[in-house]
Design a protein around this motif. Structure first.
Motif, PDB file in Angstrom:
ATOM      1  N   ALA A 108       5.562   0.642   2.100  1.00  0.00           N
ATOM      2  CA  ALA A 108       6.299   1.304   1.015  1.00  0.00           C
ATOM      3  C   ALA A 108       7.356   2.272   1.531  1.00  0.00           C
ATOM      4  O   ALA A 108       8.082   2.868   0.748  1.00  0.00           O
ATOM      5  N   ASP A 109       7.461   2.417   2.861  1.00  0.00           N
ATOM      6  CA  ASP A 109       8.313   3.489   3.393  1.00  0.00           C
ATOM      7  C   ASP A 109       9.731   3.033   3.731  1.00  0.00           C
ATOM      8  O   ASP A 109      10.484   3.779   4.360  1.00  0.00           O
TER       9      ASP A 109
ATOM     10  N   GLU B 108       4.427   8.364  -0.702  1.00  0.00           N
ATOM     11  CA  GLU B 108       5.738   7.815  -0.325  1.00  0.00           C
ATOM     12  C   GLU B 108       6.771   8.104  -1.425  1.00  0.00           C
ATOM     13  O   GLU B 108       7.644   7.279  -1.697  1.00  0.00           O
TER      14      GLU B 108
ATOM     15  N   THR C 277       5.172   9.232   9.180  1.00  0.00           N
ATOM     16  CA  THR C 277       4.145   8.245   9.513  1.00  0.00           C
ATOM     17  C   THR C 277       2.755   8.845   9.325  1.00  0.00           C
ATOM     18  O   THR C 277       2.556  10.035   9.536  1.00  0.00           O
ATOM     19  N   LYS C 278       1.819   7.985   8.969  1.00  0.00           N
ATOM     20  CA  LYS C 278       0.449   8.450   8.756  1.00  0.00           C
ATOM     21  C   LYS C 278      -0.379   8.305  10.049  1.00  0.00           C
ATOM     22  O   LYS C 278      -1.569   8.564  10.050  1.00  0.00           O
TER      23      LYS C 278
ATOM     24  N   GLN D 148      -5.183   2.390   5.067  1.00  0.00           N
ATOM     25  CA  GLN D 148      -4.295   1.246   4.826  1.00  0.00           C
ATOM     26  C   GLN D 148      -5.069  -0.077   4.761  1.00  0.00           C
ATOM     27  O   GLN D 148      -4.737  -0.956   3.969  1.00  0.00           O
TER      28      GLN D 148
ATOM     29  N   ARG E  17      12.268   5.519   9.564  1.00  0.00           N
ATOM     30  CA  ARG E  17      11.714   6.136   8.362  1.00  0.00           C
ATOM     31  C   ARG E  17      12.659   7.242   7.908  1.00  0.00           C
ATOM     32  O   ARG E  17      12.905   8.193   8.647  1.00  0.00           O
TER      33      ARG E  17
ATOM     34  N   GLN F 251      10.662   0.958   5.915  1.00  0.00           N
ATOM     35  CA  GLN F 251      10.886   0.502   7.299  1.00  0.00           C
ATOM     36  C   GLN F 251      11.037  -1.022   7.319  1.00  0.00           C
ATOM     37  O   GLN F 251      11.868  -1.549   8.033  1.00  0.00           O
TER      38      GLN F 251
ATOM     39  N   ASP G  17      -3.014   4.560  -2.641  1.00  0.00           N
ATOM     40  CA  ASP G  17      -4.181   4.940  -1.839  1.00  0.00           C
ATOM     41  C   ASP G  17      -4.428   6.463  -1.930  1.00  0.00           C
ATOM     42  O   ASP G  17      -4.281   7.179  -0.947  1.00  0.00           O
TER      43      ASP G  17
ATOM     44  N   TYR H  19       0.753   5.479   0.274  1.00  0.00           N
ATOM     45  CA  TYR H  19       0.125   6.801   0.374  1.00  0.00           C
ATOM     46  C   TYR H  19       1.223   7.844   0.551  1.00  0.00           C
ATOM     47  O   TYR H  19       1.886   7.894   1.577  1.00  0.00           O
TER      48      TYR H  19
ATOM     49  N   ARG I 164      -8.256   8.723  -0.929  1.00  0.00           N
ATOM     50  CA  ARG I 164      -7.578   7.889   0.063  1.00  0.00           C
ATOM     51  C   ARG I 164      -8.607   7.207   0.966  1.00  0.00           C
ATOM     52  O   ARG I 164      -9.504   7.868   1.481  1.00  0.00           O
TER      53      ARG I 164
ATOM     54  N   PRO J  96       0.834  -1.206   0.000  1.00  0.00           N
ATOM     55  CA  PRO J  96       0.000   0.000   0.000  1.00  0.00           C
ATOM     56  C   PRO J  96       0.872   1.261   0.000  1.00  0.00           C
ATOM     57  O   PRO J  96       1.907   1.298   0.681  1.00  0.00           O
TER      58      PRO J  96
ATOM     59  N   LYS K 206       6.261   4.963  20.718  1.00  0.00           N
ATOM     60  CA  LYS K 206       5.544   4.048  19.807  1.00  0.00           C
ATOM     61  C   LYS K 206       6.012   2.606  20.011  1.00  0.00           C
ATOM     62  O   LYS K 206       5.195   1.681  20.110  1.00  0.00           O
TER      63      LYS K 206
HETATM   64  N1  UDP Z   1      -0.721   3.811   4.001  1.00  0.00           N
HETATM   65  C1  UDP Z   1      -1.766   3.813   3.084  1.00  0.00           C
HETATM   66  N2  UDP Z   1      -2.882   4.547   3.378  1.00  0.00           N
HETATM   67  C2  UDP Z   1      -3.017   5.257   4.544  1.00  0.00           C
HETATM   68  C3  UDP Z   1      -1.958   5.199   5.480  1.00  0.00           C
HETATM   69  C4  UDP Z   1      -0.828   4.470   5.186  1.00  0.00           C
HETATM   70  O1  UDP Z   1      -1.665   3.188   2.025  1.00  0.00           O
HETATM   71  O2  UDP Z   1      -4.056   5.900   4.733  1.00  0.00           O
HETATM   72  C5  UDP Z   1       0.498   3.040   3.690  1.00  0.00           C
HETATM   73  C6  UDP Z   1       1.796   3.846   3.792  1.00  0.00           C
HETATM   74  O3  UDP Z   1       2.102   4.508   2.583  1.00  0.00           O
HETATM   75  C7  UDP Z   1       2.804   2.759   4.139  1.00  0.00           C
HETATM   76  C8  UDP Z   1       1.989   1.811   5.024  1.00  0.00           C
HETATM   77  O4  UDP Z   1       0.625   2.047   4.697  1.00  0.00           O
HETATM   78  O5  UDP Z   1       3.245   2.069   2.999  1.00  0.00           O
HETATM   79  C9  UDP Z   1       2.225   2.020   6.530  1.00  0.00           C
HETATM   80  O6  UDP Z   1       2.056   3.392   6.863  1.00  0.00           O
HETATM   81  P1  UDP Z   1       3.018   4.126   7.921  1.00  0.00           P
HETATM   82  O7  UDP Z   1       4.436   3.862   7.568  1.00  0.00           O
HETATM   83  O8  UDP Z   1       2.597   5.564   7.983  1.00  0.00           O
HETATM   84  O9  UDP Z   1       2.617   3.388   9.266  1.00  0.00           O
HETATM   85  P2  UDP Z   1       3.570   3.142  10.555  1.00  0.00           P
HETATM   86  O10 UDP Z   1       4.779   2.371  10.063  1.00  0.00           O
HETATM   87  O11 UDP Z   1       3.947   4.487  11.073  1.00  0.00           O
HETATM   88  O12 UDP Z   1       2.696   2.359  11.478  1.00  0.00           O
END
Ligand code: UDP
Ligand code: MG
Length: 232
Positions: free
Chosen positions: A98-99, A16, A208-209, A77, A203, A101, A45, A14, A74, A12, A134
């Motif tokens: 996709a980030d 990135e 982060t979203k 996730q 990251r 991590q 997304d 969003y 959007r 997924p 976190k």
């Molecule tokens: N993502 C998405 N839609 C959203 C939020 C996140 O497709 O509304 C994707 C984002 O691009 C990433 C993955 O979901 O590839 C995880 O998001 P994020 O890294 O922000 O989450 P965290 O690692 O902070 O929990």
């Protein structure tokens, strides 16, 4: 008729744009030596940056391998994952973020583990590279989840996971946030869930979203999944 694939990667995306080029390189580096038929399903997304253009570029470079699903607006996730999992054709489906991590270099190991007969294998971010708050909240959540449910894996919310195609159909992804409970949902339905220690990175691009404030919703969601025995 679409060709059978050994593996599908579902990612997924969003906003990135910073990480997509290096991610693309790392995926090809991890997958090419496996000499398998694989596909990459990117689910855009509703991105508003240059991510959609980059994904189209990858699709143009390897049209046999890459598929892009565009969602607009959007939807979150969970919905993005649902669309990607529904579209995936591989016998084993691997999800990752996709980030950057998650590390695509862990994919061969997760696939090896699947051969031991698991329905789902999850990454365990043993050396987690998120903020201490976190990472700490997640650790407590994982301990509670193991204690209350009898699950044995250590990192229930790591999004680097592999699923046997037959178990993908058992994954309920109907409401936003439900993707965090996929291992629990499968385990409650009697599936065999395992883990590998996976590499986790800070990251380096974008942000982060989610905020740590989601913790209250996550606790309520956990009981919702337990009440439904992982089925809804
Ligand atoms: N993502 C998405 N839609 C959203 C939020 C996140 O497709 O509304 C994707 C984002 O691009 C990433 C993955 O979901 O590839 C995880 O998001 P994020 O890294 O922000 O989450 P965290 O690692 O902070 O929990
Ligand atoms: Mg992330």
């Amino acid at each position: 008729m679409p060709k059978e694939k050994d593996y599908s990667l579902v990612i997924p995306v969003y906003n990135e744009e910073g990480s997509l080029e290096p991610l693309w390189g790392e995926i090809l580096q991890a997958m090419t030596p496996l000499c398998c038929a694989y596909e990459i399903v990117f689910v855009n997304d509703g991105s508003t940056d240059s991510s959609p253009a980059l994904l189209k570029k990858f699709e143009g470079q390897l049209p046999e391998v890459v598929r892009v699903i565009d969602l607009f607006p959007r939807g979150g996730q969970t919905r993005a994952l649902r669309q990607g999992l529904d579209a995936a054709q591989g016998s084993v489906v691997i999800t990752l973020d996709a980030d950057l991590q998650n590390d695509p270099a862990d994919i061969p190991q997760i696939l090896e583990k699947m051969k031991e007969g698991y329905d789902c294998v999850c990454g365990w971010r043993k050396n987690r590279q998120d903020t201490p708050l976190k990472a700490g909240l997640s650790k407590v959540g994982n301990i509670l989840q193991r204690w209350l449910t009898g699950m044995t894996i250590h990192d229930v919310s790591c999004t680097l996971r592999a699923y046997r195609k037959e178990s993908v159909g058992k994954i309920p992804l109907r409401w936003e946030g439900q993707h965090r409970f996929i291992p629990l949902s499968l385990s409650l339905q009697g599936c065999k869930v395992g883990e590998i220690v996976s590499h986790h990175r800070k990251r380096s691009f974008g942000h982060t979203k989610y905020s740590h404030k989601r913790i209250f919703k996550v606790i309520l969601d956990f009981f919702r999944v337990l009440r439904a025995r992982g089925r809804r």
